[in-house]
Scaffold this active site. Structure first.
Site, PDB file in Angstrom:
ATOM      1  N   LYS A  33       0.736  -1.228  -0.683  1.00 64.45           N
ATOM      2  CA  LYS A  33       0.237   0.138   0.311  1.00 64.45           C
ATOM      3  C   LYS A  33       0.923   1.274  -0.365  1.00 64.45           C
ATOM      4  O   LYS A  33       1.067   1.374   0.706  1.00 64.45           O
ATOM      5  CB  LYS A  33      -1.529  -0.074   0.525  1.00 64.45           C
ATOM      6  CG  LYS A  33      -1.947   0.892   1.295  1.00 64.45           C
ATOM      7  CD  LYS A  33      -3.199   1.836   2.608  1.00 64.45           C
ATOM      8  CE  LYS A  33      -1.700   2.544   3.500  1.00 64.45           C
ATOM      9  NZ  LYS A  33      -1.411   3.857   3.406  1.00 64.45           N
ATOM     10  N   GLY A  74       8.117   4.119   7.527  1.00 67.11           N
ATOM     11  CA  GLY A  74       6.905   5.558   8.270  1.00 67.11           C
ATOM     12  C   GLY A  74       7.569   6.135   9.369  1.00 67.11           C
ATOM     13  O   GLY A  74       8.438   6.206  10.451  1.00 67.11           O
ATOM     14  N   SER A  75       6.040   7.057   9.870  1.00 65.70           N
ATOM     15  CA  SER A  75       6.671   7.808  11.404  1.00 65.70           C
ATOM     16  C   SER A  75       6.730   6.078  12.383  1.00 65.70           C
ATOM     17  O   SER A  75       6.390   5.675  12.696  1.00 65.70           O
ATOM     18  CB  SER A  75       5.740   8.274  11.978  1.00 65.70           C
ATOM     19  OG  SER A  75       4.583   7.750  12.067  1.00 65.70           O
ATOM     20  N   THR A  76       7.131   7.252  13.514  1.00 67.70           N
ATOM     21  CA  THR A  76       7.798   6.300  14.422  1.00 67.70           C
ATOM     22  C   THR A  76       6.512   5.724  15.242  1.00 67.70           C
ATOM     23  O   THR A  76       6.203   4.482  15.979  1.00 67.70           O
ATOM     24  CB  THR A  76       8.670   6.702  15.850  1.00 67.70           C
ATOM     25  OG1 THR A  76      10.609   6.382  15.151  1.00 67.70           O
ATOM     26  CG2 THR A  76       8.912   5.959  17.043  1.00 67.70           C
ATOM     27  N   GLU A  77       5.396   6.644  15.328  1.00 71.34           N
ATOM     28  CA  GLU A  77       4.039   6.544  15.891  1.00 71.34           C
ATOM     29  C   GLU A  77       3.698   5.603  15.680  1.00 71.34           C
ATOM     30  O   GLU A  77       3.120   4.591  16.257  1.00 71.34           O
ATOM     31  CB  GLU A  77       3.681   8.122  15.762  1.00 71.34           C
ATOM     32  CG  GLU A  77       2.088   7.671  16.664  1.00 71.34           C
ATOM     33  CD  GLU A  77       1.620   9.587  16.110  1.00 71.34           C
ATOM     34  OE1 GLU A  77       1.684   9.889  15.620  1.00 71.34           O
ATOM     35  OE2 GLU A  77       0.512   8.894  17.249  1.00 71.34           O
ATOM     36  N   GLY A 111       4.712   3.079  13.580  1.00 70.00           N
ATOM     37  CA  GLY A 111       5.496   1.537  13.513  1.00 70.00           C
ATOM     38  C   GLY A 111       5.348   0.943  14.798  1.00 70.00           C
ATOM     39  O   GLY A 111       5.141   0.063  14.806  1.00 70.00           O
ATOM     40  N   GLU A 135      11.608   0.914   9.321  1.00 74.92           N
ATOM     41  CA  GLU A 135      12.141   2.077   9.422  1.00 74.92           C
ATOM     42  C   GLU A 135      11.762   2.926   9.095  1.00 74.92           C
ATOM     43  O   GLU A 135      10.720   3.560   8.796  1.00 74.92           O
ATOM     44  CB  GLU A 135      12.587   1.701   7.588  1.00 74.92           C
ATOM     45  CG  GLU A 135      13.918   2.264   7.593  1.00 74.92           C
ATOM     46  CD  GLU A 135      13.249   3.523   6.733  1.00 74.92           C
ATOM     47  OE1 GLU A 135      13.760   4.566   8.637  1.00 74.92           O
ATOM     48  OE2 GLU A 135      13.419   3.943   6.264  1.00 74.92           O
ATOM     49  N   CYS A 170      13.631  10.353   5.969  1.00 77.64           N
ATOM     50  CA  CYS A 170      13.822   9.697   7.428  1.00 77.64           C
ATOM     51  C   CYS A 170      15.570   9.971   8.273  1.00 77.64           C
ATOM     52  O   CYS A 170      15.072  10.115   9.884  1.00 77.64           O
ATOM     53  CB  CYS A 170      13.402   8.759   8.100  1.00 77.64           C
ATOM     54  SG  CYS A 170      13.875   7.142   6.285  1.00 77.64           S
ATOM     55  N   GLU A 172      11.276  14.452  15.648  1.00 75.48           N
ATOM     56  CA  GLU A 172      11.395  14.600  14.137  1.00 75.48           C
ATOM     57  C   GLU A 172      10.520  15.949  13.508  1.00 75.48           C
ATOM     58  O   GLU A 172       9.144  15.668  13.695  1.00 75.48           O
ATOM     59  CB  GLU A 172      10.696  12.964  13.781  1.00 75.48           C
ATOM     60  CG  GLU A 172      11.609  13.397  12.076  1.00 75.48           C
ATOM     61  CD  GLU A 172      11.008  11.523  11.497  1.00 75.48           C
ATOM     62  OE1 GLU A 172       9.881  11.378  12.167  1.00 75.48           O
ATOM     63  OE2 GLU A 172      11.996  11.493  10.446  1.00 75.48           O
TER      64      GLU A 172
END
Lengths: 288, 478
Positions: free
Chosen positions: B184, B236-239, B241, B258, B292, B389
């Site tokens: 996606k 994508g974002s750590t959140e 992730g 990642e 990133c 970030e």
């Protein structure tokens, strides 16, 4: 004249020292006949947190010594264990292991230490890479230790299990806090005496005794622990949820710890890739 | 400003894009209307014009995609590595053939300068397929003394900053390792992934081996919680992730993440200063800072601080901000209105926290999402602009005196994706590159990528590697 033998007081092992659990709590180990064998420390969350502080402090220097030196230190552990084989077997005997079982347990432990000692200065050569980028750069990828590892040792293998989770962790330059077998915990604390007498710096190996269900959630949730290895089946849902908070690495070694396996060392490594431009005397599009 | 050379407009033609008004879901080798009946718009962030309508995959659609991937797995996995590799090589070649079209669409849909999509995104995407194609029949060599196995179906979710390149990073190694995928793309940049689906269709790749479905976070959640995929791959974002990591643990799925970064870019007083200034610019303003691994924290040794700062500002003044389709543009459009809002909020926070802001004077287009290249001086380590970030063209500058001090400061972050070091002294380079807790360290360069070179993070920047021999481990059981 009969002589009363002197019993050992089993404590826990944090930062190269033998404190009692700060909680003051204990639990008793019995042999298969229901006879009292020893009182062990029922380690608390606070003990674990203290061990993490010790491990974090010790880890950079341990990772910083040469791989050759690390290899010799692991090998030295094997030497020391070999010379104390009889006493470890006696101790396991009191836990209810047969002489044959105890012999196998100690021998396997010694052999595992020798095995992982040998890997210390080899796994990076075997599993690192120099990468041929399509630009004028020198580029290579090497392994570095993940950092501080929390480990759950198997319940049924008092010494071989313990050493099988410790050795791959420290061979790769990590510091480890390991929860020993709960009901066969005496061997683990006696092994701590070996560790203390070795050249493994204080804090690189920390050993706690106690209850898995009590300590696991704290091991999974601690924000300064980089990785968790498990050898007693699946994690509970709450511990799973805790792992994500600092993106803690998790490895289920339940069916793996028994193997002598360099891939266990790699589980607890990060891959770092370094780039640098290469000056070329013809226009080749690289450089800065 | 007329005190520097003004370049004439050199716009690439949007006609090259050949976009359809509406895109369906690519499931089992066919273009299928979504059972959800829903579509969303994808817009050009540089002028807010609609580019196309795109299907939103709902629960039934996600299910259909995974079932197709599951059915396709056995025959695909049975195929010899050499034959699998030939399909992947073919995809690489077809991307190269249509590279101009892809570059144009990437810039239209995502807002990045055509110079970057043309010279970096698209060539690297093709190179990634080409690289992993060659691994397909050589996998066993990468895992000495281990029996390797494919995983099965992979669910792959990618971000909007490098849409086609991230699709390549995900799909190429997965296929080489004998897996099938459902991918996606991000909801703001779905078009190049859908164009890739066209190539996959034309390539003759067996049906269902690659399925590409579109949608936003809800579709993503349906994917990660689905029972069929045995592997989740996310960039994508750590959140987000962390949520995906949780889904993987609960579903007993293999996972690679990642995630975000807050990289330190470190300039020593013995560095080649002019080159370092270019490196700073490339580190933070590349792709509007939507990177990133962006060098968003700059550390300059005190003795060269004034020199670096004045050269940096001068270089910023010459950056061309504007039409992504213009070949001279350095900084394009911010990817979405939402992201622009986030960046503007951080700029406001930076000022409120007492940092000093600098932006060059430049005209911005009237429509679209734009942000001037921005730097902050007088930044404290505890400031949010130095900790969090931002994912935009915003640089936080700090100074340092000693090596130990800068190592401490650089590592004082939950992230660990990348770092940069600028010095002329070799032993110092190695001291720094070893001491910095980051998965990629650039010395005397920055923001370089290559399919042969593993990429990925330490700590909360995620785990697993993409690229190189180490990227194979993400798609195999061993």
């Amino acid at each position: 004249m009969t002589r009363l033998n002197v019993q050992k007081t089993y404590k826990i092992f944090i930062g190269g020292k033998f404190p009692r659990t700060e909680s003051g709590r204990h639990y008793a180990i019995e042999n298969s006949k229901g006879e009292h064998v020893a009182n062990m420390c029922l380690s608390s969350r606070k003990d674990f947190r203290n061990a993490v502080v010790a491990a974090r402090k010790a880890q950079p220097a341990w990772a910083g010594i040469t791989a050759y030196n690390r290899s010799q230190i692991l090998y030295r552990l094997a030497e020391m264990l070999e010379s104390r084989k009889a006493s470890f077997m006696d101790e396991m005997n009191s836990l209810g292991l047969s002489k044959k079982q105890a012999e196998k347990e100690v021998s396997s432990s010694i052999d595992a230490l020798v095995y992982y000692a040998g890997w210390c200065d080899k796994y990076t050569a075997l599993f690192s890479s120099v990468n041929p980028t399509a630009s004028a750069h020198f580029n290579f990828s090497v392994h570095e230790p993940t950092g501080v590892v929390a480990a759950i040792a198997p319940e049924d293998s008092p010494l071989f299990g313990l050493i099988s989770v410790i050795a791959p962790s420290i061979a790769g330059g990590n510091a480890v806090i390991v929860l020993a077998s709960e009901m066969k915990a005496t061997s683990a604390i006696s092994f701590a005496e070996v560790v203390q007498n070795s050249d493994v710096p204080g804090g690189v190996i920390n050993i706690l005794t106690g209850n898995l269900a009590e300590l696991l959630p704290h091991m999974a949730s601690h924000m300064d622990v980089n990785a968790l290895t498990m050898t007693r089946g699946e994690l509970d849902v709450k511990s799973q949820a805790s792992l994500i908070e600092n993106v803690k690495r998790f490895y289920d070694w339940t069916n793996k710890w028994q193997n002598q396996d360099p891939y266990l060392i790699l589980d607890l490594q990060e891959v770092k890739t370094t780039w640098h431009p290469v000056q070329k005397s013809v226009a080749s599009g690289g450089g800065y | 400003m007329d005190n520097h050379w003004n370049l004439s407009p050199a716009a690439e033609s949007a006609e090259i894009a050949k976009l359809k008004p509406k895109y369906e879901l690519f499931i089992n080798g066919n273009w299928q209307e979504p059972k959800s009946k829903k579509y969303f718009k994808t817009i050009n962030p540089a002028n807010e014009a609609m580019l196309a309508k795109v299907a939103e995959a709902g629960s039934e659609d996600v299910d259909a995609a995974f079932k197709a991937a599951e059915t396709a797995f056995k025959p695909w996995n049975k195929l010899s590595g050499a034959e699998r590799g030939k399909y992947i090589y073919r995809i690489a070649r077809m991307i190269q053939e249509r590279s101009r079209e892809f570059a144009v669409i990437e810039s239209l849909d995502g807002g990045k300068p055509i110079r970057e999509s043309r010279d970096i995104d698209i060539p690297l995407a093709a190179a990634h397929f080409f690289y992993y194609a060659g691994w397909a029949d050589k996998l066993q060599y990468a895992f000495p003394n281990k029996k390797i196995q494919s995983i099965g179906v992979a669910a792959q979710i990618i971000p909007w900053n490098f849409p086609l390149l991230m699709a390549a990073w995900k799909i190429a190694p997965a296929l080489a390792c004998g897996n099938t995928v459902v991918l996606k793309p991000a909801e703001t940049t779905p078009l190049t992934a859908l164009k890739l689906a066209e190539i996959i269709e034309e390539s003759g790749l067996p049906k269902g081996v690659v399925n590409i479905i579109t949608g936003a976070g809800e579709t993503g959640a349906l994917m990660t919680n689905h029972s069929i995929p045995k592997k989740l791959a996310f960039t994508g974002s750590t959140e987000v992730g962390k949520k995906i990591y949780k889904a993987a643990l609960e579903g007993n799925k293999k996972v690679t993440l990642e995630l975000g970064g807050k990289a330190a870019n470190i300039i020593f007083d013995d560095a080649p200063i002019d080159a370092a200034v270019e490196g700073i610019i490339n580190g933070i303003y590349f792709n509007q800072g939507h990177v990133c691994c962006a060098g968003s924290r700059l550390f300059v040794q005190e003795s060269v601080y004034e020199e670096v700062l004045s050269k940096l500002k001068k270089r910023m003044d010459s950056l061309i901000v504007g039409d992504p389709m213009d070949k001279n543009t350095d900084i394009g459009a911010i990817n979405s209105a939402a992201q622009l809002k986030t960046i503007e909020e951080y700029i406001k926070i930076g000022k409120e926290e007492g940092a000093e802001m600098y932006q060059p004077e430049c005209d911005l287009p009237k429509n679209g999402n734009w942000c001037k290249p921005t730097l902050f001086t007088n930044v404290a380590q505890s400031n949010r602009i130095a900790q969090e970030e931002i994912f935009g063209p915003v640089l936080a500058i700090q100074t340092f005196r000693t090596i130990d001090e800068v190592i401490d400061k650089a590592n004082n972050t939950p992230y660990g994706l990348s770092a940069g070091v600028w010095t002329d002294k070799g032993s110092k380079i190695f001291q720094l590159t070893q001491a910095l807790n980051a998965g990629v360290v650039w010395a005397n360069t920055y923001n370089k990528f290559d399919p042969t070179s593993p990429f990925g993070g330490y700590k909360e920047s995620g785990f697993g590697r993409e690229g190189g021999v180490h990227g194979l481990g993400a798609y195999l059981k061993y």
